[in-house]
Design an enzyme around this catalytic site. Structure first.
Site, PDB file in Angstrom:
ATOM      1  N   ASP A 110     -21.544  -4.388  10.205  1.00 39.52           N
ATOM      2  CA  ASP A 110     -20.936  -3.147  10.683  1.00 39.52           C
ATOM      3  C   ASP A 110     -19.757  -2.715   9.824  1.00 39.52           C
ATOM      4  O   ASP A 110     -19.271  -1.612   9.964  1.00 39.52           O
ATOM      5  CB  ASP A 110     -20.482  -3.309  12.146  1.00 39.52           C
ATOM      6  N   ASP A 121       6.853  -2.716  -3.283  1.00 36.80           N
ATOM      7  CA  ASP A 121       5.812  -3.218  -2.386  1.00 36.80           C
ATOM      8  C   ASP A 121       5.522  -4.668  -2.756  1.00 36.80           C
ATOM      9  O   ASP A 121       4.933  -4.953  -3.795  1.00 36.80           O
ATOM     10  CB  ASP A 121       4.547  -2.362  -2.535  1.00 36.80           C
ATOM     11  N   GLU A 125      -1.417  -6.521  -2.587  1.00 39.34           N
ATOM     12  CA  GLU A 125      -2.012  -5.274  -3.049  1.00 39.34           C
ATOM     13  C   GLU A 125      -1.023  -4.496  -3.919  1.00 39.34           C
ATOM     14  O   GLU A 125      -1.383  -3.958  -4.980  1.00 39.34           O
ATOM     15  CB  GLU A 125      -2.444  -4.433  -1.858  1.00 39.34           C
ATOM     16  N   THR A 149       7.082  -1.365   4.383  1.00 37.91           N
ATOM     17  CA  THR A 149       7.250  -2.020   5.681  1.00 37.91           C
ATOM     18  C   THR A 149       6.010  -1.739   6.510  1.00 37.91           C
ATOM     19  O   THR A 149       5.311  -0.740   6.309  1.00 37.91           O
ATOM     20  CB  THR A 149       8.487  -1.517   6.432  1.00 37.91           C
ATOM     21  N   ALA A 150       5.756  -2.621   7.443  1.00 40.52           N
ATOM     22  CA  ALA A 150       4.610  -2.420   8.320  1.00 40.52           C
ATOM     23  C   ALA A 150       4.801  -1.212   9.223  1.00 40.52           C
ATOM     24  O   ALA A 150       3.841  -0.593   9.676  1.00 40.52           O
ATOM     25  CB  ALA A 150       4.380  -3.680   9.167  1.00 40.52           C
ATOM     26  N   THR A 153       6.379   1.729   8.418  1.00 41.84           N
ATOM     27  CA  THR A 153       6.115   2.994   7.717  1.00 41.84           C
ATOM     28  C   THR A 153       4.767   3.006   7.003  1.00 41.84           C
ATOM     29  O   THR A 153       4.205   4.055   6.754  1.00 41.84           O
ATOM     30  CB  THR A 153       7.207   3.258   6.679  1.00 41.84           C
ATOM     31  N   ARG A 154       4.281   1.833   6.647  1.00 40.88           N
ATOM     32  CA  ARG A 154       3.036   1.688   5.882  1.00 40.88           C
ATOM     33  C   ARG A 154       3.108   2.405   4.529  1.00 40.88           C
ATOM     34  O   ARG A 154       2.096   2.819   3.991  1.00 40.88           O
ATOM     35  CB  ARG A 154       1.830   2.205   6.667  1.00 40.88           C
ATOM     36  N   MET A 155       4.302   2.559   4.018  1.00 37.59           N
ATOM     37  CA  MET A 155       4.480   3.277   2.762  1.00 37.59           C
ATOM     38  C   MET A 155       5.542   2.582   1.924  1.00 37.59           C
ATOM     39  O   MET A 155       6.399   1.852   2.443  1.00 37.59           O
ATOM     40  CB  MET A 155       4.903   4.738   3.011  1.00 37.59           C
ATOM     41  N   LYS A 197       3.555   5.962  -1.930  1.00 37.51           N
ATOM     42  CA  LYS A 197       2.211   5.392  -1.917  1.00 37.51           C
ATOM     43  C   LYS A 197       1.944   4.843  -0.523  1.00 37.51           C
ATOM     44  O   LYS A 197       2.792   4.163   0.065  1.00 37.51           O
ATOM     45  CB  LYS A 197       2.088   4.262  -2.935  1.00 37.51           C
TER      46      LYS A 197
END
Length: 407
Positions: A312, A349, A353, A384-385, A387-389, A401
């Site tokens: 899936d 970052d 990744e 940061t988790a 903002t995810r940026m 990014k």
């Protein structure tokens, strides 16, 4: 058996287990090899009482046959034990940072082994650290790599409150800091269940194996009777032709015991009986190497019939270590411009990744990492988790990014 399983070191480690399997109380479950062992004992007695090169040659050959059959099974079982040992070692080597006095003004931190954690303990986990046990996040938010458990390559967000607070022992925090309350009881964590599954993947025989074992036992009995009938015929033939000289094969008492046992072992399906269990265990081990747990022989047979597997999500079959591989320009910009912007926005970052983007830009376009010393007007925005940026502000230019977290 594959080449990895038959390394000399592993053969040597499995030899004691193979010798322990010579116990008749263990070997009787395999009637073919049990007959071979009885024959080996019988020829050993004959070789001691009436020694000859031929007798000892046959005796050594029979014992090697039994030991090799046990060794093949012991090596296959050893691979499964090694998988469980690796999981257990990973659990034992994890050090937890337990918070004592949580909720009071006097909170202190103490390092403990993950196996010593109890239900209700409070631990703190920061970036690049492994979560020591199953629990719930009670403070903070973090990006967590759960690929080792779920196979999902993309990091997930875990935060206090709501339905995304649960974390699993053995997963890794990629960014930020969280405080976790352990909810598992000792011996009931996800890793403990994985170890139990690997060790408890019992060799339950399939209907095909049961039918084959019955056939092998029947053939063994038939050939045993056939060999037994040769003795009176041999005695009659020797008495009828009394002038024939005695030999290591036949004498006045008929066919010698050494030859009878050799003939019986050569007739019965020794090879199939010796390798049947080892083949089944090796099949389970090959699945474990591919992160698939087969709990029965029937499951191994079913896996052997699979040609196409539909999943899936692609994250189920990825390694969980996402790495940047190419910069793809759009909207009229060049790949070099994309690499420059991607590297600048990834410098803050610290996730795997993000670091891979910096490395790719350096390797492909010769762009070296830049810091605030090189760019005095730059203000780096760390990933940061929440903002995810990540990104950088250079004067009036803002480079980002990532994907903005939905509110």
């Amino acid at each position: 058996m594959n080449g990895v399983a038959m390394r000399p070191a592993q053969l040597w480690q499995s030899t004691p287990d193979a010798l322990r399997k010579l116990d008749p109380r263990t070997l009787w479950r395999n009637p073919v090899m049990f007959i071979v062992e009885v024959g080996a004992v019988f020829t050993t007695v004959l070789a001691v009482t009436d020694p000859s090169f031929f007798a000892w040659l046959i005796t050594v050959w029979l014992w090697l046959t039994v030991v090799f059959a046990n060794l093949a099974e012991a090596v296959a079982e050893g691979r499964g034990k090694a998988q469980a040992a690796a999981l257990r070692k990973a659990k034992q080597e994890t050090v937890a940072r337990r918070l004592v006095g949580w909720g009071t003004a006097d909170v202190r931190e103490e390092p403990v082994d993950a196996v010593q954690l109890k239900q209700g303990d409070i631990v703190v986990v920061e970036a690049d650290q492994v979560i020591p046990g199953d629990g719930d996040v009670i403070e903070g938010i973090a990006s967590v790599d759960e690929s080792a458990i779920t196979g999902e390559s993309a990091p997930v967000i875990r935060e206090s409150g709501g339905d995304r607070s649960s974390v699993t022992g053995g997963t890794k925090v990629l960014s930020d800091r969280i405080v976790v309350k352990i909810t598992q009881r000792p011996g009931e964590s996800f890793l403990d269940r994985m170890i139990s599954l690997v060790e408890g993947a019992a060799r339950q025989k399939t209907p095909n194996e049961i039918a084959l074992n019955i056939l092998l036992a029947a053939l063994t009995i038939i050939f045993l009777l056939a060999v037994a009938t040769l003795q009176p015929m041999a005695i009659f033939a020797k008495n009828y032709n009394a002038a024939a000289p005695d030999s290591l094969t036949i004498n006045g008492d008929g066919v010698t015991g050494i030859v009878l046992v050799s003939l019986l072992v050569a007739l019965i399906p020794t090879t199939i009986g010796a390798l049947l269990s080892a083949i089944g265990i090796a099949g389970m081990d090959r699945l474990v190497q591919r992160n698939v747990l087969a709990l029965s022989g029937r499951a191994v047979e079913a896996a052997g019939d699979v040609n196409t597997l539909l999943l899936d999500k692609t994250g189920t079959i990825t390694l969980g270590n996402r790495q940047a591989s190419e910069f793809i320009p759009v909207g009229g910009v060049t790949a070099a411009q994309v690499a420059d912007a991607a590297q600048l926005s990834s410098l803050a970052d610290e996730t795997p990744e993000g670091r891979s983007v910096v490395v790719l830009a350096k390797n492909e376009y010769g762009l070296r990492a830049r810091d605030e010393g090189v760019m005095p007007h730059a203000h780096f925005v760390p990933f940061t988790a929440e903002t995810r940026m990540s990104g950088v502000d250079i004067d009036d230019r803002k480079i980002r990014k990532g994907r903005q977290r939905p509110s």
